[in-house]
Design a protein around this motif. Structure first.
Motif, PDB file in Angstrom:
ATOM      1  N   UNK A 123       0.777  -1.272   0.116  1.00  0.00           N
ATOM      2  CA  UNK A 123      -0.224   0.004   0.055  1.00  0.00           C
ATOM      3  C   UNK A 123       0.935   1.067   0.096  1.00  0.00           C
ATOM      4  N   UNK A 170      -2.744   5.499   2.176  1.00  0.00           N
ATOM      5  CA  UNK A 170      -3.758   4.180   2.729  1.00  0.00           C
ATOM      6  C   UNK A 170      -4.134   3.481   1.118  1.00  0.00           C
ATOM      7  N   UNK A 205      -4.394   1.059  -1.321  1.00  0.00           N
ATOM      8  CA  UNK A 205      -3.663  -0.355  -1.509  1.00  0.00           C
ATOM      9  C   UNK A 205      -3.607  -0.538  -3.027  1.00  0.00           C
ATOM     10  N   UNK A 246      -4.660  -8.332   3.183  1.00  0.00           N
ATOM     11  CA  UNK A 246      -3.908  -7.869   4.736  1.00  0.00           C
ATOM     12  C   UNK A 246      -3.759  -6.235   3.782  1.00  0.00           C
ATOM     13  N   UNK A 253      -6.616  -4.756   4.861  1.00  0.00           N
ATOM     14  CA  UNK A 253      -6.622  -4.913   6.779  1.00  0.00           C
ATOM     15  C   UNK A 253      -6.357  -3.475   7.000  1.00  0.00           C
ATOM     16  N   UNK A 254      -5.408  -2.759   6.147  1.00  0.00           N
ATOM     17  CA  UNK A 254      -3.867  -2.028   6.903  1.00  0.00           C
ATOM     18  C   UNK A 254      -5.076  -0.489   6.691  1.00  0.00           C
ATOM     19  N   UNK A 255      -5.456  -0.475   5.986  1.00  0.00           N
ATOM     20  CA  UNK A 255      -6.218   0.940   5.063  1.00  0.00           C
ATOM     21  C   UNK A 255      -7.973   1.224   5.351  1.00  0.00           C
ATOM     22  N   UNK A 256      -7.850  -0.088   5.641  1.00  0.00           N
ATOM     23  CA  UNK A 256      -9.395   0.155   6.678  1.00  0.00           C
ATOM     24  C   UNK A 256     -10.822  -0.251   5.135  1.00  0.00           C
ATOM     25  N   UNK A 257     -10.282  -1.708   4.874  1.00  0.00           N
ATOM     26  CA  UNK A 257     -10.785  -1.866   4.328  1.00  0.00           C
ATOM     27  C   UNK A 257     -11.448  -1.808   2.758  1.00  0.00           C
ATOM     28  N   UNK A 258     -11.597  -2.288   1.285  1.00  0.00           N
ATOM     29  CA  UNK A 258     -11.850  -2.166  -0.159  1.00  0.00           C
ATOM     30  C   UNK A 258     -11.984  -0.418  -0.105  1.00  0.00           C
ATOM     31  N   UNK A 259     -11.198  -0.070  -1.133  1.00  0.00           N
ATOM     32  CA  UNK A 259     -11.678   1.811  -1.122  1.00  0.00           C
ATOM     33  C   UNK A 259     -13.136   1.387  -2.486  1.00  0.00           C
ATOM     34  N   UNK A 260     -13.014   2.560  -1.934  1.00  0.00           N
ATOM     35  CA  UNK A 260     -14.754   2.835  -3.359  1.00  0.00           C
ATOM     36  C   UNK A 260     -14.227   3.024  -4.540  1.00  0.00           C
ATOM     37  N   UNK A 300     -13.241   5.046  -7.664  1.00  0.00           N
ATOM     38  CA  UNK A 300     -13.894   6.262  -8.112  1.00  0.00           C
ATOM     39  C   UNK A 300     -14.624   6.879  -9.105  1.00  0.00           C
ATOM     40  N   UNK A 322      -6.794  10.532  -0.695  1.00  0.00           N
ATOM     41  CA  UNK A 322      -7.130   9.417  -1.142  1.00  0.00           C
ATOM     42  C   UNK A 322      -8.818  10.000  -1.294  1.00  0.00           C
ATOM     43  N   UNK A 376     -10.918  10.519  -3.662  1.00  0.00           N
ATOM     44  CA  UNK A 376     -11.521   9.334  -4.237  1.00  0.00           C
ATOM     45  C   UNK A 376     -11.657   7.995  -4.107  1.00  0.00           C
ATOM     46  N   UNK A 377     -11.172   7.420  -2.795  1.00  0.00           N
ATOM     47  CA  UNK A 377     -11.354   6.127  -2.612  1.00  0.00           C
ATOM     48  C   UNK A 377     -11.901   5.753  -1.430  1.00  0.00           C
ATOM     49  N   UNK A 378     -11.647   6.837  -0.435  1.00  0.00           N
ATOM     50  CA  UNK A 378     -11.384   6.142   0.991  1.00  0.00           C
ATOM     51  C   UNK A 378     -12.425   7.525   1.343  1.00  0.00           C
ATOM     52  N   UNK A 418      -3.107  10.650   4.348  1.00  0.00           N
ATOM     53  CA  UNK A 418      -3.635   9.500   3.512  1.00  0.00           C
ATOM     54  C   UNK A 418      -3.340   8.056   5.116  1.00  0.00           C
ATOM     55  N   UNK A 419      -4.141   8.857   6.237  1.00  0.00           N
ATOM     56  CA  UNK A 419      -3.630   8.045   7.358  1.00  0.00           C
ATOM     57  C   UNK A 419      -4.712   7.096   7.317  1.00  0.00           C
ATOM     58  N   UNK A 420      -4.671   6.244   7.643  1.00  0.00           N
ATOM     59  CA  UNK A 420      -5.213   5.241   7.908  1.00  0.00           C
ATOM     60  C   UNK A 420      -6.502   5.291   9.151  1.00  0.00           C
ATOM     61  N   UNK A 421      -7.392   4.606   9.608  1.00  0.00           N
ATOM     62  CA  UNK A 421      -8.728   4.597  10.349  1.00  0.00           C
ATOM     63  C   UNK A 421      -8.072   5.051  11.660  1.00  0.00           C
ATOM     64  N   UNK A 456      -0.412  -4.038  13.855  1.00  0.00           N
ATOM     65  CA  UNK A 456      -0.093  -4.781  14.057  1.00  0.00           C
ATOM     66  C   UNK A 456       1.051  -5.636  14.371  1.00  0.00           C
TER      67      UNK A 456
END
Lengths: 520, 405
Positions: free
Chosen positions: A423, A426, A428, A482, A485-492, A494, B39, B41-43, B71-74, B166
């Protein structure tokens, strides 16, 4: 362009058959397309039309373009060996604008941020569209649908293919030459803008109707070696400076300091050792960029440790490959572009540092293919999907930001490894379906990430060789999970517009995918 | 007035994997979320949903929330938003906790502590992949690597990291601040499964006692019974002189470390690579730790480029009796593990001793001998440890006895 006639190609992407009013063939599958007929050729020239003393100099680029018969709708080509330090392409279109021509097709072997200058010419209608890789601002401009025509992106080999089979006819080629003589012989191993070689421009010299050499280091005839031969050249223009040397060889020789990327590079090197790919007489190619450079360094260390010698390495050369050549760890460097001054020096001094061009190394219309003879190649990617399809041209948000380079051509290597982070911030890197297919998954063998290695199930041989290895082998689905999991779910997904802003060609000239307009 | 702005986090061109949050409480108008994100468009949708969920959690109905996200994670977004809410005094003592991302077992007293990697407590970017480099311990640092003005933000981020980051088997360590600030750190982080607390700048055993009292208080308030261990760090002349009483001050002590940066300044010497100026102090630490039955741990090697220097430094530490070394960069981990790994000769020797011991046990002999030499219990214990380390360092197969016979 009208998008009402999109057809589904062999990899499931909707692509147009008509682009900028010309007919194109949708991707049919790897090695499924076989064009026939005879190669294209330039018009017959006659030496009596050229100065008997061999002095083809004219006063300016503008003058040369005028003499070359520049008019509306023509195709002008340039090359990118001067990378982000190139001044010549900008000078060409500034001159074209002054001459008042419109609707030109710019056919560069690649464009860089410095070429953002051309945005004003796209706005004013001097340039209709670009066919070539776009790095940075021009890619952004195209992504938002602002270009009048549709961009077409080709690999280095694909560009040569398009010239050779007549898909693209170059009216005027303008070749920036670090050293040239008044007859037009040119090379790139000397001069203040020395960039090593001019392989990308060789097709342009051989196939264009008119060829203009632009240099800032004019030497008396004969300039030797003559990588570009004066017999192809119509005009020679002397200018103050063709480029900024500090940006011609910029940044690409810096090894990554990122511990994650070093780990990736180290694992990729270990992988080729443990699979037996690294053995006496083997060959490899590593692209530019920090991780690839680090890979080459780890490979060198392993070769030394295990007493292994390579027969040849493919460049992008840099000081690390040059060291390997000079220490006897490889017999040859076969070089497509030099990335630093050590590479330029070595090419100038060492006959075993051989310049190549996309025809000798990558070409679809060649009688054989170097690329398929290379044992292992490591390449980058912005995204890979669970079917191992990879994207190098767009980011996950849909923006067109990178060129293809020789990337597609290199996929024909015996083993293709993509060392990539799992990734980025954030974002993936392993996804369900890549934004833009640039390379089909059937040619991509291994993904090496900092958290594990995924091997294409097609390569059972590699999996077998690694039984008992300590390398962390995982499935690509596991890696994807994996990353999410790090990024907080699958991205939406675009949101992209319907308008096709660019077509991506496969190495054989067929259309493998398109880039759609990015919406804000 | 509605104009007070409460900020948390980091922004700027160089910031990555982090975010900046500004909360402006208002008396009406509902929630206004102003998000700019790398991010988007993605998050983008998921970030806005998180903000709304957290505002509901804290019962904040009217506010402007500005977020600049790099790009911070949750768990990072959560920490920054909560920090802003707490600065605004709107938290009502509530804590918005991310779920644990992996199973966390009880801390283990006796384990290898060859390498421990420091992670600055306010820099999420360095945290995300730290565990993949597999140091023996990961330290979320609240002390020297965090600027005084960033302590409050870092404390919440570290707390969230203890749950959502982790560790992949690495020991879960936190370095708290000196007292009294350290007491605040303990309240925030200790309930979230810390294995080892690193205690900086310890000079007197009473300081350990003070920390211990607070630790007892916090741990006794938890539903799940859990232990935590201490690694005091000695960083001054006085600390060195009190090394043994410090090492013996708590049953929770598992290791005693030395920090040379501050120590050399304290004694008025320059820190050198060969380290003559710290030889006395380092030997004292080794002796004090061994006398108290805990692990002596050496300082960090601060030149991340100098791999040869690092290797020499670890070999020297090993020869002085240290069991571990601090790291400030993941690339230092492997060389440290390699240098602490036993030599082939040490492994062979250890194998002979262990086999002789097992043979003697089988025969019911009270005395172990190898050839004409008697072998004392500490020697056997050491040999067992050498074997364990050899296996961990991939130098010896787990089933070495089979191949030996």
């Amino acid at each position: 362009m009208s998008n009402d006639k999109l057809v589904k190609n062999a990899i499931g992407r909707l692509v147009p058959e008509i682009i900028n009013g010309e007919q194109h063939v949708p991707f049919k599958g790897v090695n499924k397309h076989r064009p026939t007929g005879r190669k294209a050729a330039p018009p017959i020239a006659t030496c009596i039309d050229y100065p008997p003393d061999g002095d083809k100099r004219v006063a300016s680029i503008k003058e040369a373009l005028k003499k070359a018969g520049l008019k509306d709708g023509m195709t002008i080509s340039t090359h990118h060996h001067l990378r982000n330090g190139d001044f010549v392409a900008n000078m060409v279109f500034d001159a074209a604008a002054e001459l008042g021509v419109k609707n030109l097709r710019w056919f560069p072997s690649a464009s860089f941020p410095i070429h953002a200058n051309q945005i004003k010419h796209l706005e004013s209608g001097v340039i209709h569209h670009i066919e070539g890789s776009m790095n940075g601002p021009l890619g952004d401009y195209c992504s938002y649908g602002k270009m009048k025509g549709t961009a077409i992106l080709r690999s280095h080999g694909g560009r040569w293919q398009a010239i050779q089979d007549g898909e693209v006819h170059i009216d005027i080629a303008v070749i920036a030459a670090p050293t040239a003589d008044p007859f037009g012989n040119a090379n790139a191993v000397r001069g203040k803008a020395a960039c090593g070689l001019l392989g990308f421009a060789e097709a342009d010299a051989m196939y264009a109707d008119k060829v203009i050499i632009v240099t800032d280091n004019l030497e008396p005839f004969p300039v030797i070696p003559w990588q570009i031969h004066g017999n192809y050249v119509d005009y020679v223009v002397e200018v103050e400076s063709i480029g900024d040397p500090s940006k011609i060889v910029s940044g690409t020789t810096v090894l990554t300091k990122s511990p994650d990327r070093l780990k990736i590079a180290e694992m990729a090197a270990q992988f080729i050792l443990e699979t037996g790919i690294m053995k006496d007489g083997f060959s490899f190619q590593a692209g530019a960029g920090g991780t690839s450079l680090a890979f080459a360094v780890f490979v060198r260390d392993l070769m030394k440790k295990h007493g292994i010698k390579a027969r040849f390495v493919r460049g992008g050369s840099n000081k690390y490959l040059v060291e390997m050549l000079e220490e006897g760890l490889t017999d040859y460097i076969l070089d497509g572009q030099t990335f630093d001054l050590e590479g330029v020096r070595s090419m100038r001094e060492n006959p075993n540092h051989q310049n190549t061009n996309p025809f000798t190394s990558y070409n679809f219309h060649g009688k054989g293919n170097f690329a398929s003879m290379v044992d292992v190649v490591v390449l980058g990617a912005t995204e890979v999907d669970v079917n191992f399809n990879a994207n190098v041209v767009t980011h996950s948000d849909g923006r067109l930001l990178h060129g293809i380079g020789g990337w597609q051509n290199c996929l024909f290597s015996k083993t293709v490894i993509l060392p990539i982070p799992l990734f980025r911030d954030r974002i993936p890197v392993i996804v369900d379906s890549v934004t833009t297919v640039t390379g089909p998954g059937e040619l991509i063998d291994v993904i090496v990430t900092e958290r594990g290695i995924a091997i294409n199930p097609r390569r059972k041989d590699l999996l077998d060789k690694l039984s008992g290895s300590r390398l962390p082998i995982k499935s690509i689905e596991e890696l994807k999970a994996e990353a999410e999991k790090v990024c907080g779910g699958a991205p939406q997904k675009p949101k992209l517009g319907d308008k096709v802003v660019a077509a991506i060609k496969w190495v054989d000239g067929t259309v493998i995918d398109v880039v759609r307009q990015v919406l804000d | 007035m509605d104009q007070a702005v409460f900020e948390a986090g980091n922004k700027g061109e160089k910031v990555r994997s982090d975010c900046w949050v500004a909360l402006v409480p208002q008396s009406s108008g509902g929630l206004q979320i102003e998000l700019t994100s790398k991010v988007e468009k993605l998050y983008g949708d998921s970030i806005r949903a998180l903000v709304r969920e957290m505002m509901e959690f804290f019962a904040i109905k009217n506010a402007r929330i500005m977020i600049e996200d790099s790009g911070a994670v949750p768990f990072v977004l959560m920490a920054r938003i909560e920090a802003a809410v707490r600065k605004a005094g709107l938290d009502n003592g509530k804590r918005y906790l991310p779920d644990y991302v992996e199973e966390v077992g009880q801390p283990v007293r006796d384990r290898f502590r060859r390498s421990r990697l420091y992670l600055p407590g306010d820099q999420p970017k360095l945290m995300l992949n730290a565990a993949i480099h597999q140091p023996d311990g990961l330290i979320l640092d609240l002390e020297d690597s965090v600027a005084p003005s960033r302590k409050d933000d870092a404390r919440i981020l570290v707390r969230n990291a203890l749950r959502a980051l982790e560790f992949k088997g690495c020991e879960r360590m936190v370095r708290i601040n000196q007292l009294p600030l350290g007491l605040k750190d303990l309240e925030e982080v200790l309930p979230h499964k810390v294995d080892v607390l690193l205690l900086p700048k310890i000079e007197r055993p009473e300081q350990i006692q003070q920390i211990e009292d607070k630790v007892d208080e916090v741990l006794s308030g938890l539903e799940e019974k859990r232990e935590v261990f201490f690694m005091p760090i000695i960083e001054s002349a006085l600390g060195v002189m009190n090394a043994y009483p410090i090492a013996a001050a708590s049953k929770r002590n598992v290791a005693l470390a030395i920090g040379l940066e501050d120590y050399t300044a304290d004694i008025g010497a320059q820190r050198t690579n060969e380290g003559r100026e710290s030889f006395f102090a380092r030997s004292v630490i080794v002796n004090a730790a061994r006398a108290a039955g805990i692990q002596p741990i050496d300082t960090v090697f601060s030149d991340v480029q100098d791999m040869e220097g690092l290797k020499a430094s670890v070999l020297e530490a090993k020869s002085l009796g240290f069991d571990g070394k601090g790291c400030i960069h993941p690339r230092q981990i492997q060389p440290i593990h390699e240098a602490f790994a036993p030599t082939e000769e040490e492994i062979e020797n250890a194998k002979r001793i262990v086999l002789a011991f097992e043979e003697a046990e089988k025969k019911g002999l009270g005395v172990v001998s190898l050839g004409s030499k008697m072998i004392d219990p500490p020697v056997v214990k050491r040999a067992v440890r050498t074997i364990e380390l050899a296996v961990k360092s991939n130098l010896l197969d787990e089933n070495w006895r089979e191949s030996h016979e």
